[in-house]
Scaffold this active site. Structure first.
Site, mmCIF file in Angstrom:
data_model
loop_
_atom_site.group_PDB
_atom_site.id
_atom_site.type_symbol
_atom_site.label_atom_id
_atom_site.label_comp_id
_atom_site.label_asym_id
_atom_site.label_seq_id
_atom_site.Cartn_x
_atom_site.Cartn_y
_atom_site.Cartn_z
ATOM 1 N N THR A 145 32.657 30.228 30.573
ATOM 2 C CA THR A 145 33.776 31.184 30.480
ATOM 3 C C THR A 145 35.123 30.540 30.818
ATOM 4 O OG1 THR A 145 32.251 32.930 31.112
ATOM 5 C CG2 THR A 145 34.591 33.429 31.339
ATOM 6 N N GLU A 146 36.140 30.949 30.056
ATOM 7 C CA GLU A 146 37.513 30.440 30.270
ATOM 8 C C GLU A 146 38.454 31.615 30.497
ATOM 9 O OE1 GLU A 146 38.328 27.965 26.840
ATOM 10 O OE2 GLU A 146 37.002 26.403 27.646
ATOM 11 N N PRO A 147 39.646 31.362 31.024
ATOM 12 C CA PRO A 147 40.580 32.473 31.254
ATOM 13 C C PRO A 147 40.895 33.234 29.964
ATOM 14 C CG PRO A 147 41.339 30.512 32.392
ATOM 15 C CD PRO A 147 40.171 30.088 31.549
ATOM 16 N N SER A 151 33.371 36.192 26.155
ATOM 17 C CA SER A 151 32.476 36.665 25.086
ATOM 18 C C SER A 151 32.544 35.761 23.859
ATOM 19 C CB SER A 151 32.861 38.090 24.663
ATOM 20 O OG SER A 151 32.915 38.946 25.765
ATOM 21 N N ILE A 176 33.075 31.187 37.509
ATOM 22 C CA ILE A 176 31.878 30.352 37.508
ATOM 23 C C ILE A 176 31.112 30.525 38.826
ATOM 24 C CG2 ILE A 176 30.973 28.001 37.230
ATOM 25 C CD1 ILE A 176 32.511 29.333 34.747
ATOM 26 N N GLU A 259 19.431 33.917 31.462
ATOM 27 C CA GLU A 259 20.372 34.657 32.306
ATOM 28 C C GLU A 259 20.186 36.173 32.117
ATOM 29 O OE1 GLU A 259 24.487 33.734 31.574
ATOM 30 O OE2 GLU A 259 25.084 34.540 33.538
ATOM 31 N N GLN A 353 24.766 59.712 45.566
ATOM 32 C CA GLN A 353 24.929 61.155 45.699
ATOM 33 C C GLN A 353 23.999 61.707 46.777
ATOM 34 O OE1 GLN A 353 27.354 62.054 43.698
ATOM 35 N NE2 GLN A 353 27.447 64.107 44.578
ATOM 36 N N GLY A 357 28.239 60.959 52.136
ATOM 37 C CA GLY A 357 29.275 60.082 52.706
ATOM 38 C C GLY A 357 28.708 58.800 53.292
#
Ligand SMILES: Cc1cc2nc3c(=O)[nH]c(=O)nc-3n(C[C@H](O)[C@H](O)[C@H](O)COP(=O)(O)OP(=O)(O)OC[C@H]3O[C@@H](n4cnc5c(N)ncnc54)[C@H](O)[C@@H]3O)c2cc1C
Length: 395
Positions: A145-147, A151, A176, A259, A353, A357
């Site tokens: 992956t790059e900036p 995809s 990464i 992956e 749910q 809280g």
């Protein structure tokens, strides 16, 4: 006609199929207990602290290696267990009880970094990298992956230009996993022309001059190490090329299948944790004079959660079986990833749910799992891209 096991093995070996070990029930029990012991002793008491500190201690890899966790699906030849994908599911369930995805992705980053090396690397590279990583002495990562985007792999901009006996790498990778700690990084870089036919995988040493790494702060997987890597004239010997030149795209697609299975595996395991935590909570939490479990609306929630978990678990186990038989397609893995991660979003949402809280307070398993659902629908191929990929393979 019955085919003997020996004959089946012979035929499979000729066809290049490697049978993975199938453990008996008692062996599986022993393996599970060993992972559980590792988690109880070395992880559970510290995981909240590591999440707050945003990092795992380096020696955890060594301890995981000693417990056999890092080599679960890798060949015995390199120190692995050669386990089936079913064994991988068993290990994932045991590691998931602490409800921290950062743990698995950190310990198992090499599940995406090693497959291309083992399938396409030279013998020297396999022998250098695989045993050290499986033992936990070294960490391996994969940087695609790059900036400008993850995809659209075909559009990768990082370049590796040949200069004598070296590649000179320039560019930037981001998001990464194990990026700032990794001793070896399999980098996807452009060695040829535009598009998918110009990409190669190159193994870069984490200490290479010209490589700078910056850790990122993330919404979840906080104990994991997610980083941006800058390559500024990083010189890498040409023998660090993994497989043939300009054939990196196919290798990357193969490793994405591993992956996607890992992520699906985590999604089902975390949904099981949410279900059991919710059931315990519903039994002990009293409102208006009786435990939550007595309310039909809560019981129905739990049944809907369980139905979703059981169905996704069956799908996961089917694909595990198909993967071992080399019969799972990229479309199968894409659909599995989308189904299991959507299932987790539903189950974790319902768990929150039921907790009310208390689920919103940082540090509980349900809170962390809920916070980490989103990354599972993005990392390793986003939901939209998975759907597109599966649709393209429909006939
Ligand atoms: C915590 C974390 C760890 C990661 N670890 C690694 C790692 O170890 N190595 C690595 O290489 N990468 C890693 N990644 C990156 C991950 O693989 C990418 O985030 C993913 O591939 C998506 O790329 P992107 O984030 O650049 O989104 P983009 O590609 O920019 O897409 C943005 C959005 O647009 C959608 N989209 C894109 N194209 C289309 C289209 N054609 N049609 C419809 N919708 C579209 C996507 O589905 C997404 O929703 C990691 C990411 C995270 C968050």
């Amino acid at each position: 006609m019955l085919v003997t096991l020996a004959r089946r093995t012979e035929l499979a070996t000729r066809a290049g199929v490697r049978f993975r070990r199938v453990f008996s029930a008692s062996e599986t029990q022993m393996l599970r207990e060993s992972v559980r012991a590792f988690v109880n002793r070395h992880v559970a008491p510290y995981i909240n602290q590591w999440e707050e500190e945003e990092g795992l201690p380096r020696e955890l890899h060594k301890r995981a290696g000693d417990a056999g966790i890092l080599g679960v699906i890798f060949p015995e030849k390199y120190g692995g267990l050669d386990g089936s994908h079913k064994t991988f599911i068993d290990f994932t369930e045991e590691l998931s009880v602490v409800g921290a995805g950062g743990l698995q992705v950190s310990l198992w980053t090499h599940n995406i970094a090693l497959p291309p090396i083992l399938a396409h690397g030279s013998e020297a590279m396999k022998n250098e990298v695989a045993p050290a990583v499986i033992k936990g002495d070294k960490i391996a990562a994969l940087a695609s992956t790059e900036p400008s985007g993850g995809s659209d792999v075909a559009n990768i901009k990082t370049t590796a230009k040949r200069d004598g006996n070296y590649f000179v790498i320039n560019g930037c990778k981001t998001l990464i996993t194990s990026g700032s700690k990794a001793d070896w990084i399999s980098v996807v870089a452009r060695t040829g022309g535009d598009g998918i036919d110009g990409l190669s995988l190159i193994l870069v040493d984490g200490t290479a001059p010209g490589l700078t790494r910056t850790k990122l702060q993330t919404m979840g997987w906080r104990c994991s190490d997610t980083a941006t890597l800058m390559f500024d004239d990083v010189r890498v010997p040409v023998d660090r090329l993994i497989g043939p030149l300009n054939k990196g795209f196919k290798m990357l697609m193969e490793t994405f299948n591993s992956e996607r299975f890992l992520i699906s595996n985590m999604a089902v395991a975390f949904a099981k944790v949410c279900l059991s935590e919710s059931l315990d909570w519903a039994k002990q939490r009293e409102t208006f004079g009786s435990p939550l479990i007595k309310r039909q609306v809560i019981r129905h929630k739990l049944v809907d959660m369980k139905t979703a978990v059981v169905a996704a678990d069956a799908f996961l186990n089917k694909i595990a079986h198909d993967l071992d038989a080399r019969a799972a397609s990229p479309a199968d893995l894409s659909m599995l990833k989308n189904h299991t991660t959507s299932m987790l979003e539903f189950v974790a949402g319902e768990a929150m749910q039921i907790f009310g809280g208390a689920g919103f307070v940082r540090g509980s398993k349900v809170e962390r799992i809920y916070r980490e659902t989103k990354v599972l629908t993005i990392g390793g191929g986003s939901r939209e891209v998975m759907k597109d990929l599966a649709a393209r393979q429909m006939h």
